[in-house]
Design a protein around this motif. Structure first.
Motif, PDB file in Angstrom:
ATOM      1  N   VAL A 112       0.752  -1.304  -0.020  1.00  8.65           N
ATOM      2  CA  VAL A 112      -0.383  -0.008   0.024  1.00  8.65           C
ATOM      3  C   VAL A 112       0.426   1.358   0.174  1.00  8.65           C
ATOM      4  O   VAL A 112       2.266   1.247  -0.287  1.00  8.65           O
ATOM      5  N   ASP A 113       0.422   2.646  -0.200  1.00  9.96           N
ATOM      6  CA  ASP A 113       0.555   3.772   0.551  1.00  9.96           C
ATOM      7  C   ASP A 113       0.733   4.373   0.921  1.00  9.96           C
ATOM      8  O   ASP A 113      -0.987   4.020   1.830  1.00  9.96           O
ATOM      9  N   VAL A 114       1.164   5.531   2.191  1.00 13.14           N
ATOM     10  CA  VAL A 114       0.661   5.692   3.452  1.00 13.14           C
ATOM     11  C   VAL A 114       0.345   7.584   3.241  1.00 13.14           C
ATOM     12  O   VAL A 114       1.803   7.616   2.802  1.00 13.14           O
ATOM     13  N   VAL A 115      -0.104   7.744   3.802  1.00 14.60           N
ATOM     14  CA  VAL A 115       0.034   9.660   3.850  1.00 14.60           C
ATOM     15  C   VAL A 115      -0.088  10.472   5.759  1.00 14.60           C
ATOM     16  O   VAL A 115      -0.820   9.487   6.520  1.00 14.60           O
ATOM     17  N   GLY A 158      -2.390  12.588  11.566  1.00 19.33           N
ATOM     18  CA  GLY A 158      -3.481  11.953  11.009  1.00 19.33           C
ATOM     19  C   GLY A 158      -2.493  11.219  10.090  1.00 19.33           C
ATOM     20  O   GLY A 158      -1.681  10.925   9.775  1.00 19.33           O
ATOM     21  N   VAL A 159      -3.390   9.880   9.287  1.00 18.82           N
ATOM     22  CA  VAL A 159      -2.946   8.676   9.179  1.00 18.82           C
ATOM     23  C   VAL A 159      -3.956   7.949   7.956  1.00 18.82           C
ATOM     24  O   VAL A 159      -5.278   8.037   8.066  1.00 18.82           O
ATOM     25  N   ALA A 160      -3.539   7.820   6.696  1.00 23.69           N
ATOM     26  CA  ALA A 160      -4.029   7.486   5.906  1.00 23.69           C
ATOM     27  C   ALA A 160      -3.241   6.567   4.274  1.00 23.69           C
ATOM     28  O   ALA A 160      -1.889   6.853   4.683  1.00 23.69           O
ATOM     29  N   VAL A 161      -4.715   5.514   4.654  1.00 21.68           N
ATOM     30  CA  VAL A 161      -3.318   4.508   4.027  1.00 21.68           C
ATOM     31  C   VAL A 161      -4.164   4.258   2.885  1.00 21.68           C
ATOM     32  O   VAL A 161      -5.324   3.593   2.541  1.00 21.68           O
ATOM     33  N   LEU A 162      -3.455   4.260   1.414  1.00 20.30           N
ATOM     34  CA  LEU A 162      -4.508   3.505   0.448  1.00 20.30           C
ATOM     35  C   LEU A 162      -3.904   2.516  -1.126  1.00 20.30           C
ATOM     36  O   LEU A 162      -2.487   2.434  -0.635  1.00 20.30           O
ATOM     37  N   ASN A 163      -4.797   1.222  -1.213  1.00 20.54           N
ATOM     38  CA  ASN A 163      -4.261   1.359  -2.887  1.00 20.54           C
ATOM     39  C   ASN A 163      -4.856   1.673  -3.866  1.00 20.54           C
ATOM     40  O   ASN A 163      -6.081   1.588  -4.066  1.00 20.54           O
ATOM     41  N   PRO A 164      -3.617   3.035  -4.602  1.00 21.77           N
ATOM     42  CA  PRO A 164      -4.731   3.714  -5.801  1.00 21.77           C
ATOM     43  C   PRO A 164      -4.513   2.461  -7.483  1.00 21.77           C
ATOM     44  O   PRO A 164      -5.716   2.889  -7.714  1.00 21.77           O
TER      45      PRO A 164
END
Length: 236
Positions: A112-115, A158-164
């Motif tokens: 994943v990607d993380v922000v 805050g944290v966001a985890v995504l799979n584009p």
């Protein structure tokens, strides 16, 4: 406002009102007219019925929104693509927040990607986003568990985890709300329900009224450590 000004400058980093970025205006609306004793008593309350807040945030003195557990469906309008993206928004009690968040990450896949989002030192509701691509999910979860205290109790992280490639995103925001974006969110609904976070389309969240965020110098230092562990150097 001498005590309140000192208190909010040193303890509470940011206060927001819908459509208003001015902290002084927000303070005057709810907190300026109450006594020091009333303020301390209000900020000391973390439990509303069965729902326990983290240390990151407190509602307004007038309790226009009383915190409680649940989730509702919403829609995010992506102006760039001119499309509507389905959204799940959820509030969970402190004792199960991180467990629920970690399980919500599982459907995103093994890489994943993380922000990271931070508003430390920001004025007027601004924030900075830091991005890391292609991290293995088990490694990410291990790092996030190491910073559980920061993620739970810092109102400026805050944290966001995504799979584009899906595309789907799971966010634990500064208000400690859980937000899931993307199509086909049934798996995430099931996870929330398994954690006794039930659907309530009339649910209101703490962000929909006046509220205050909390942070400390210790959390600022921990955020820098987390950023380093995730290999993040700059802003988006």
């Amino acid at each position: 406002m001498g005590f309140l000004k000192s208190f909010f400058n040193n303890v509470f980093d940011e206060q927001e009102l819908p459509g208003d970025g001015g902290a002084a205006t927000a303070l005057a609306s709810s907190f300026e007219t109450i006594s020091e004793f009333e303020l301390e008593a209000h900020l000391a309350v973390s439990r509303y019925g069965a729902f326990e807040l983290t240390d990151a945030i407190r509602p307004s003195y007038g309790l226009e929104v009383v915190p409680r557990q649940g989730f509702r469906h919403d829609v995010y309008r992506d102006e760039e693509s001119r499309s509507d993206v389905p959204v799940l928004m959820a509030a969970t009690s402190k004792d199960q927040l991180i467990d629920t968040f970690m399980e919500l990450l599982e459907p995103l896949g093994p890489v994943v990607d993380v922000v990271l989002e931070t508003s430390h030192g920001a004025a007027g509701g601004g924030h900075t986003d830091l991005y890391r691509e292609h991290i293995d999910m088990p490694i990410l979860q291990s790092i996030l568990w190491d910073f559980e205290d920061l993620l739970l109790n810092d109102g400026c992280t805050g944290v966001a985890v995504l799979n584009p490639r899906m595309p789907q995103e799971v966010q634990l925001d500064e208000h400690k709300l859980l937000i899931v974006y993307g199509s086909d969110l049934k798996a995430y609904e099931g996870i929330l329900i398994d954690h006794h976070v039930d659907c309530d389309e009339e649910l209101r969240f703490i962000t929909e009224a006046e509220h205050v965020h909390s942070t400390t110098e210790r959390f600022v230092e921990q955020f820098e450590e987390l950023k380093m562990r995730l290999g993040m150097d700059g802003a988006l």
